[in-house]
Structures are given as structure tokens and as C-alpha cells.
Design an enzyme around this catalytic site. Structure first.
Site, PDB file in Angstrom:
ATOM      1  CE  LYS A  47      -3.383  -2.679  -0.374  1.00 41.02           C
ATOM      2  NZ  LYS A  47      -3.931  -2.882  -1.727  1.00 41.02           N
ATOM      3  CD  GLU A  66      -3.933   7.385   3.136  1.00 40.49           C
ATOM      4  OE1 GLU A  66      -3.192   6.956   2.232  1.00 40.49           O
ATOM      5  OE2 GLU A  66      -5.053   6.917   3.396  1.00 40.49           O
ATOM      6  NE  ARG A  97      -9.978  -8.064  -4.864  1.00 43.79           N
ATOM      7  CZ  ARG A  97     -10.935  -7.224  -4.495  1.00 43.79           C
ATOM      8  NH1 ARG A  97     -12.042  -7.124  -5.209  1.00 43.79           N
ATOM      9  NH2 ARG A  97     -10.816  -6.471  -3.429  1.00 43.79           N
TER      10      ARG A  97
END
Lengths: 78, 451
Positions: B115, B199, B291
Site C-alpha cells: 500500500k 495518512e 481483480r
């Protein structure tokens, strides 16, 4: 006096908190009331299985990654 | 592509089999012992039992799935979502065995799976991101200063997390060091990597996302979706397009998502997920999923495209054969996830025998289920039974149609989310787009019993 630890849920029984981890408890270990002895996974939700009484964990009746049904004996303490 | 092995179960296995059959591709379902008489197994041309009920011993067992693929003479593997779909190591094994992997390259999976690397790639592609660290925290970083610059509240995220997992909130500076230590220990335990990053935290956010599609040369977006109705950080009601976004925000989100896919040399379908702050009208990158998504159906409804067909075509080496100008959006679509769980009891899973399953019909209604009446929902896997998708020319008409369709639906034998979804879609807050990702928790008691 021996006590049976029974699964209230259907699912999969795990003896370890995760892959590569040590088991919560081994046969022959002393356990205290409320201590986690494993996990049951039902549809991606994990519930802790706990000892109800102080004592010694005599035996596991369900192996790691074993399938459990409601009412199955997971382990026996004395 | 002559023969396709589907390394999944439930509704997505059924979904993939349907398109493969329409394309004249023979289908092989791999199943666990618990799924040997599943609906997917009924529909597939061939069924191979690959292991016992626990997914770790069957659906997640690389060697068992690969052996089934080779023994059955399959030439391609579709991983669906979940299970092995974002496992770069498995993708490499499939490719090394000389088979076609229906998905992006292992390198793309790894890039977006990390990430903090994904965040870096997003910044480089001009995708809007929240204030935060540009990569994982390093030993010796002055974390107090870094955090102060980002501002509180902030979240500590595991680099190897994602999908709402591996996230811890820090509300003020006094909690910072302790939370970072716990987050690193948890990340090491859960994901085998102690890398974490910071974040900024958005208190009340909507979840919006962009569907992208690429063949390595041509890249397009297939519009956006809103997935803000969530329970336990898992989506339950999605819609396309995302309602009430300013045009400039929507445009920036779509264009930058295409740019991210292009710069990553991404192949196939992917989803770039964003937080949207409805007060400041800012969007910010969360992650890219490499996906097919559960909610791909609503994108199909507004574009008229078959996303599984596109996956299979591109995996087989065909070119996209269209440009952005060829994509036309029409109307509004809603998807309702019907789960075997009890909304009146903390969403407790509810396995069991499905005695009856009445699904809705009529214009603009689609039902994608992994089960039919008479099948048993095993306690071992995800609780998703299937999805009801409605389409109508406008959002207002789609909501009216959804109420009608959900009213027609019923399941006996297991508890389900049908009642909850009927309540949610009828709320003024939903009509007026006042909902956000924590909304369900905030109104659950007020909704009362859903059965």
C-alpha cells in the site's frame, strides 16, 4: 473432575492465533478460567474458545484446522 | 483459450462459468469437500475436489489448484476475487506452469498490494492522495514531526494491509508512539511485514471508485461507483454512477485512474478506490484492487459490457479494440449484497439449508447467486449468497425498482440482509445521498428489526 469445552458454533477450529504462531496452549499445560485455548472461524468471523475452569488441559478432541459442529467437544480439562 | 479452471466458489464462480460458456470455453470448477454439490459445481463442465472444507487446505492451496489445472488439461486459470486473486506468488506459479493467468501481471499485483508503494505510484500518476507519508516509515524517522505536519486525526496503515484491514486511528499526539508500536507489531503478525505509513483521517467519507480496463496499450475507464453503504467496513449496497459528485472531481478521478493503470502497464480489469469528502469535495486515493470486484455488475449495467468477457479476451492476448469514445454510459444501477447473516444480531453469520429462495424478476432486474433452493450454506466461507442488481434510466427510478425487487425477494432457512437492504434503500438519507461509510452503524438501532 473433568470438564468439556464445547463449541457453540459450526466452523473451523484453530489452535494457533495465526500461521507460524505457537499454539495458544498445549496438551498438559495449566489453564485458568477464561483463558483462550483456540479460535473457531465461521464465515470469516473469529470467536475465541475459552477454558471455563482452572485446571490442566488434558486433551484436544478436535485437531488444528478441524471442522466443528455446534455441541462438539473441542477439548477436555481436569 | 479452450478450457478454463475457476479457482473460486459461490456467486463469482457461477458468474465466470456463465460467461465462459457463452464464449464456448469449457469450464472446470475446483471445489472443497464441502462444496462438491454446490450450484457452481452443477453448472461447470467438470468438477475436481481439491481438498477438505477449510479454505487453507483447498481454495488457498496453490499446489492442489495447479495440479487440478494440469490434470484437467485446462489452459487458463481465473481466480475470481478473494482467495488467490491477488496472490502474486500463485500468479507466477500459474504462468510458470505454462497456463494463462486471467489477471494482471504478478508485478502489478505486488505493486498495488504494497500500500505504501501503491500510494507512491498514485502520486506519480497524478492521482489525488490524502496528506501523509510518501512511503513506509523508516527507522530513525522523526514520527512526531511527520505526524504534526499531516495533522490529527490520522491513521497508521500497514503497507501490506488493505481492504479495511491493518488500520489504526490516532486522535491526538499523545497516542502516536504507542499506536505506531502496536500497529507495527500487528502488521508483522498479520502480514509478515512491520511496514506502516501515515495518512490523514477523513471523519465522514464516502467510498467511490473507478473501474479501469487496459490491454497494455489502450486504457479506458468504465465510469465510477459509490460503495458507501458498509457494515463492519464491508460493502453491502453499491451504485453506479456515484451520485452527487462535482463534474470536475469525477473527471479528475477517472482520468487519473486511467493514468495510474497506464503507468503501471496494468493488464485487465482493475478498480481504483477513493475516499470522497462531501464537505470539502476532495477525493483521495485509497488503493487499487487488481481483480474483478463483487460490484462489477453495476458497471456492466450502465455500460452494457461484460467485464468477465473482457478479462478472458485480454488474458487470451486479444486487444481491447475500443477507445474511451466507444464507452457509453446509460442510466443508473444499484447492487444489493444478499448475505447469510443476521442484521438484528451484529451481522452474525447464519449458515444452513436454503429451503426456499425467491428471486425478483421484471424489467431491469438481474440476480447473480451462488446458490439455489436445496443447497446448503456452509459455515466455512464468506457469507455472500448473491447479488440483486437493478437498472433504470434515473437514480430515482432505480430506487423505486429496487424497493419493488427486494419486496419480491425472500429466503427461508437462513437469515439474510434482504430486510436491512429494503430499509436502507427506502431512507431519505439514501435518496438524498447523506450516507457515508459509518452510516449503517449510526442508524442500525433506529431501523429496528429487519425481518
Amino acid at each position: 473432575m473433568s470438564h468439556q469445552i464445547i463449541s457453540p458454533l459450526p466452523g473451523i477450529f484453530y489452535r494457533k492465533p495465526g500461521p507460524g504462531k505457537d499454539p495458544y496452549v498445549n496438551e498438559g499445560d495449566t489453564v485458568s478460567a477464561g483463558q483462550t485455548i483456540g479460535l473457531v472461524e465461521i464465515m470469516k468471523q473469529f470467536s475465541e474458545v475459552r477454558a471455563e475452569f482452572d485446571g490442566v488441559l488434558e486433551s484436544f478432541e478436535i485437531e488444528d484446522f478441524g471442522v466443528v459442529n455446534p455441541g462438539d467437544v473441542i477439548a477436555v480439562t481436569s | 483459450m479452450q478450457k478454463l479452471l475457476i479457482a473460486n466458489r459461490g456467486e463469482i464462480a457461477v458468474r465466470i462459468i456463465r460467461t465462459a460458456r457463452e464464449m464456448g470455453i469449457t469450464t472446470v470448477a475446483v471445489v472443497s469437500e464441502a462444496d462438491k454439490s454446490s450450484f457452481a459445481a452443477d453448472l461447470a463442465d467438470e468438477v475436481i475436489i481439491i481438498g477438505p472444507a477449510p479454505a487453507g487446505l483447498s481454495y488457498l492451496n496453490h499446489e492442489a489448484v495447479l495440479k487440478a489445472a494440469l490434470d484437467s488439461g485446462s489452459d487458463a486459470v481465473h481466480p475470481g476475487y478473494g482467495f488467490l486473486s491477488e496472490n502474486a506468488e500463485f500468479a507466477r506459479k500459474v504462468i510458470a506452469a505454462g497456463l494463462t493467468w486471467v489477471g494482471p501481471s504478478p508485478e502489478s499485483i505486488e505493486l498495488m498490494g504494497d500500500k505504501s508503494r501503491a500510494r507512491r505510484a498514485a502520486i506519480d500518476a497524478g492521482v489525488p492522495t490524502l496528506p501523509g507519508t510518501e512511503s513506509a516509515l523508516q527507522e530513525g524517522d522523526d514520527i512526531d514531526a511527520i505526524a504534526a505536519e499531516i495533522g490529527f486525526p490520522l491513521v497508521v496503515k500497514a503497507s501490506a494491509g488493505g481492504g479495511g484491514r491493518g488500520i489504526r486511528l490516532v486522535e491526538d499526539p499523545s497516542q502516536l508512539r504507542g499506536t505506531v508500536e502496536i500497529a507495527q507489531a500487528e502488521a508483522l503478525g498479520a502480514f509478515n511485514s512491520s511496514d506502516v505509513y501515515f495518512e490523514k483521517f477523513v471523519t465522514r467519507a464516502r467510498h467511490v471508485e473507478v473501474q479501469v480496463l487496459g490491454d497494455g496499450e489502450t486504457y479506458v475507464h468504465l465510469g465510477d461507483r459509490d460503495c458507501s453503504m458498509q457494515r463492519r467496513q464491508q460493502k453491502i449496497l453499491e451504485e453506479a454512477p456515484a451520485p452527487g459528485l462535482p463534474d470536475a472531481v469525477r473527471e479528475r478521478m477517472r482520468e487519473s485512474s486511467v493514468q495510474l493503470a497506464r503507468q503501471a502497464h496494468y493488464i485487465g480489469v482493475g478498480t481504483v478506490e477513493f475516499l470522497y469528502d462531501p464537505i470539502s469535495h476532495e477525493v483521495a486515493f485509497i488503493e487499487m484492487n487488481t481483480r474483478i470486484q463483487v460490484e462489477h455488475t453495476i458497471t456492466e449495467a450502465i455500460t452494457g459490457m461484460d467485464l468477465v468477457r473482457e478479462q478472458l479476451r485480454i488474458a487470451a492476448g486479444e486487444k481491447l479494440g475500443l477507445t474511451q469514445d466507444d464507452i457509453h454510459f446509460s442510466g443508473h444501477a444499484l447492487e444489493f449484497r444478499i448475505n447469510a447473516e443476521d442484521p438484528d444480531n451484529k451481522f452474525m453469520p447464519s449458515p444452513g439449508l436454503i429451503k426456499t429462495l425467491n428471486l425478483p424478476g421484471g424489467a431491469g432486474v438481474r440476480s447473480d447467486f451462488g446458490f439455489i433452493a436445496g443447497k446448503t450454506v456452509a459455515p466455512f466461507y464468506d457469507s455472500l449468497l448473491g447479488k440483486i442488481i437493478v437498472w433504470a434510466p434515473t437514480r430515482e427510478l432505480a430506487i423505486a425498482r429496487a424497493k419493488r425487487a427486494l419486496d419480491e425477494s425472500s429466503i427461508e432457512g437462513v437469515r439474510s440482509t434482504i430486510g436491512l437492504l429494503t430499509s436502507l434503500v427506502g431512507l431519505d438519507d439514501f435518496a438524498e445521498v447523506n450516507h457515508h461509510t459509518k452510516y449503517i452503524e449510526s442508524v442500525l438501532d433506529a431501523l429496528g428489526d429487519t425481518e
